[in-house]
Motif scaffolding. Structure first.
Motif, short mmCIF file in Angstrom:
data_model
loop_
_atom_site.label_atom_id
_atom_site.label_comp_id
_atom_site.label_asym_id
_atom_site.label_seq_id
_atom_site.Cartn_x
_atom_site.Cartn_y
_atom_site.Cartn_z
N UNK A 87 0.87 -1.41 0.09
CA UNK A 87 -0.12 0.09 -0.01
C UNK A 87 0.78 1.29 -0.01
N UNK A 88 0.36 2.27 -0.91
CA UNK A 88 1.28 3.64 -0.77
C UNK A 88 0.70 4.58 -0.57
N UNK A 97 5.84 15.82 -4.22
CA UNK A 97 4.67 15.04 -4.29
C UNK A 97 4.84 13.85 -5.10
N UNK A 98 4.67 12.65 -4.28
CA UNK A 98 4.77 11.33 -4.84
C UNK A 98 4.26 10.53 -3.85
N UNK A 99 4.32 9.23 -4.28
CA UNK A 99 3.64 7.95 -3.48
C UNK A 99 4.80 7.24 -2.65
N UNK A 140 17.29 1.27 6.42
CA UNK A 140 16.35 2.62 6.21
C UNK A 140 15.94 2.38 4.75
N UNK A 141 14.82 2.13 4.40
CA UNK A 141 14.62 1.64 2.83
C UNK A 141 13.15 1.72 3.02
N UNK A 142 12.67 2.33 1.74
CA UNK A 142 11.46 2.59 1.21
C UNK A 142 11.09 2.57 -0.21
N UNK A 143 9.84 2.55 -0.78
CA UNK A 143 9.64 2.41 -2.29
C UNK A 143 8.90 3.78 -2.72
N UNK A 231 9.60 4.04 -10.68
CA UNK A 231 9.26 3.10 -9.57
C UNK A 231 10.76 3.03 -9.31
N UNK A 232 11.09 3.24 -7.67
CA UNK A 232 12.14 2.97 -7.21
C UNK A 232 12.40 2.61 -5.55
#
Ligand SMILES: O=C(O)CCC(=O)C(=O)O
Ligand SMILES: [Fe+2]
Length: 455
Positions: A87-88, A97-99, A140-143, A231-232
């Protein structure tokens, strides 16, 4: 982390039932002794170097691009699938501004777990060896997903403990015209960002990392493609932070007391409805409740049209204002067409200060009643989250209202184009005092004036 637990983390939860094991492997190029030695030498000497798929560049600040970062590229298809199923949530403020996905630190999906392992165990070791920086085991990581019009404006990433930033791109075929480039800024001798000197176009299975430092200013430019998703997976390796010089503060703007102009100027310019005392009291009440107010059709129609026409037909000399971690818009800096300079004079006039006092209940003129004595005059709560005003063109001014000091004002004519912005900073000199912000928008649909109470 014990070897046993690590082993478990690498495996698909269902591997015991005979499913394939999910394992990410670092690019073989990173395993080569000669490549590592060359990269270590280049990093230390701050030289440009290419060691196979690894490119090191110290300009404008130390960074590195690793193509084909994961050796088994099909692993990334599985990873992408797992990431897109997360879930974003929408992140949106003056800076970005991003998800963003939920934290990936403790997600159990097999590909995500395997990626965490390859990054924070295998790659961390390579990174530490090449840069000679001791890194701790913090994960420390997210998408992130950047879609059409998303952006992350100029910032330096500095936060206690962050030592290297990394981004692994999982994008479709991407080109410069799609936007979403990772732009790196030069800095001046006060460590303020200047201009973009390098733009990195994201590409599938490429990892970029850079040293987080007082000069690591970068941005994600606005995504211009309407259908591609940028996507990253990104995060930071932690260690002891570099020393930071004291932050540079903008000099405070020059403020002047009002211009001596009597009330005739109001009859000439202002829509008469705003000159009725009854309506002024109503507006004042609303302002006292919400600390901001939007006044439609504020100027007389013929005056407003004349302003808009002057803005459209005259070539107004402008300068682009920075630094980009604070603002990016054009300010008129030459002589203005007569009607525009007359309008600026109106906003700075004594009569207008009095009008603003009546509209807001703030004491912007010695003749204005002292609202501190009244029951409702307590609208001075600190608001650090006021939005930046946006418009195609805009005159902005802010009047100062401190204690017994003579109220003063400053203002400029701003010309807004696509991609222009202002950002809020805690250490803005404007934010250390009581002030009323005023924006008169032109060239947008309809005309309105907006006042915002800054403090
Ligand atoms: O996605 C990128 O290229 C950079 C992201 C970034 O700067 C950040 O998340 O702080
Ligand atoms: Fe960043």
């Amino acid at each position: 982390m014990s070897g046993k637990r690590r082993q478990a983390g690498e495996k698909d939860g269902g591997s015991k039932k005979g499913r394939r094991q999910v394992k990410a492997e670092l690019s073989a190029a990173l395993g080569l002794q000669a490549g590592r030695e060359e990269a270590t030498r280049a990093w230390e000497k701050r030289e440009v170097a290419q060691c196979g798929s690894v490119v090191l560049d110290p300009v404008p600040f130390q960074h590195c691009i690793i193509h084909s970062f994961i050796e088994n590229s099909e692993f990334l298809d599985g990873l992408k699938e797992e990431l897109l199923a997360l879930s974003f949530h929408e992140k949106s403020n003056d800076l970005y501004k991003f998800q963003q996905s939920e934290d990936l630190k403790s997600r159990k999906e097999p590909h995500i777990s395997a990626l965490r392992h390859v990054l924070f165990v295998d790659f961390r070791q390579w990174l530490s060896e090449v840069t000679h920086v001791e890194l701790d085991t913090t994960v420390d990581i997210s998408c992130a997903q950047y879609n059409y019009t998303d952006t992350l404006l100029c910032h330096d990433d500095e936060l206690e403990g962050r030592r290297f930033a990394f981004i692994l791109y999982l994008v479709p075929d991407w080109c410069e015209a799609d936007g979403g480039t990772l732009d790196l800024y030069s800095t001046d001798d006060r460590t303020q960002p200047g201009s973009i000197v390098k733009s990195l176009v994201p590409s599938w299975n490429t990892l970029v990392f850079f040293e987080v430092s007082p000069i690591s200013f970068h941005q994600v430019s606005e995504v211009l493609s309407e259908d591609k998703c940028r996507l990253s997976v990104s995060g930071w390796f932690h260690g002891s932070s570099l020393e930071r010089p004291p932050r540079y503060l903008d000099p405070p703007p020059i403020r002047n007391p009002h211009l001596p102009r009597d009330h005739e100027i109001l009859y000439e310019w202002i829509n008469p409805v705003y000159l009725s005392f009854e309506y002024q009291s109503q507006i004042q009440e609303e302002f006292e409740d919400s600390s901001e107010i939007l006044l439609k059709d504020f100027l007389k129609e013929e005056k407003f049209s004349a302003i808009c026409e002057a803005l459209e037909t005259h070539n107004i000399n402008c300068e682009l204002l920075g630094p980009p971690n604070r603002r990016c818009y054009k300010r008129a800096n030459g002589e203005l067409p007569e009607v525009l300079s007359a309008c600026m004079d109106l906003l700075r006039s004594e009569a207008f200060f009095l009008l603003l006092s009546n509209l807001t209940g703030l004491k912007l003129h010695f003749l204005a009643p002292d609202n501190d004595d009244s029951d409702e005059g307590e609208s001075s709560s600190k608001d650090n989250s006021r939005p930046s005003a946006q418009g195609v063109e805009q005159g902005a001014s802010s009047a100062q209202l401190e204690g017994d000091k003579v109220p003063t004002c400053t203002g400029d004519l701003r010309l807004w184009e696509h991609g222009h912005y202002t950002m809020i900073h805690d250490n803005d000199p404007e934010r250390q005092e009581f002030a009323l912000d005023l924006f008169l928008f032109c060239g947008c649909e309809g005309q309105y004036i907006q006042t915002l109470m800054a403090l």
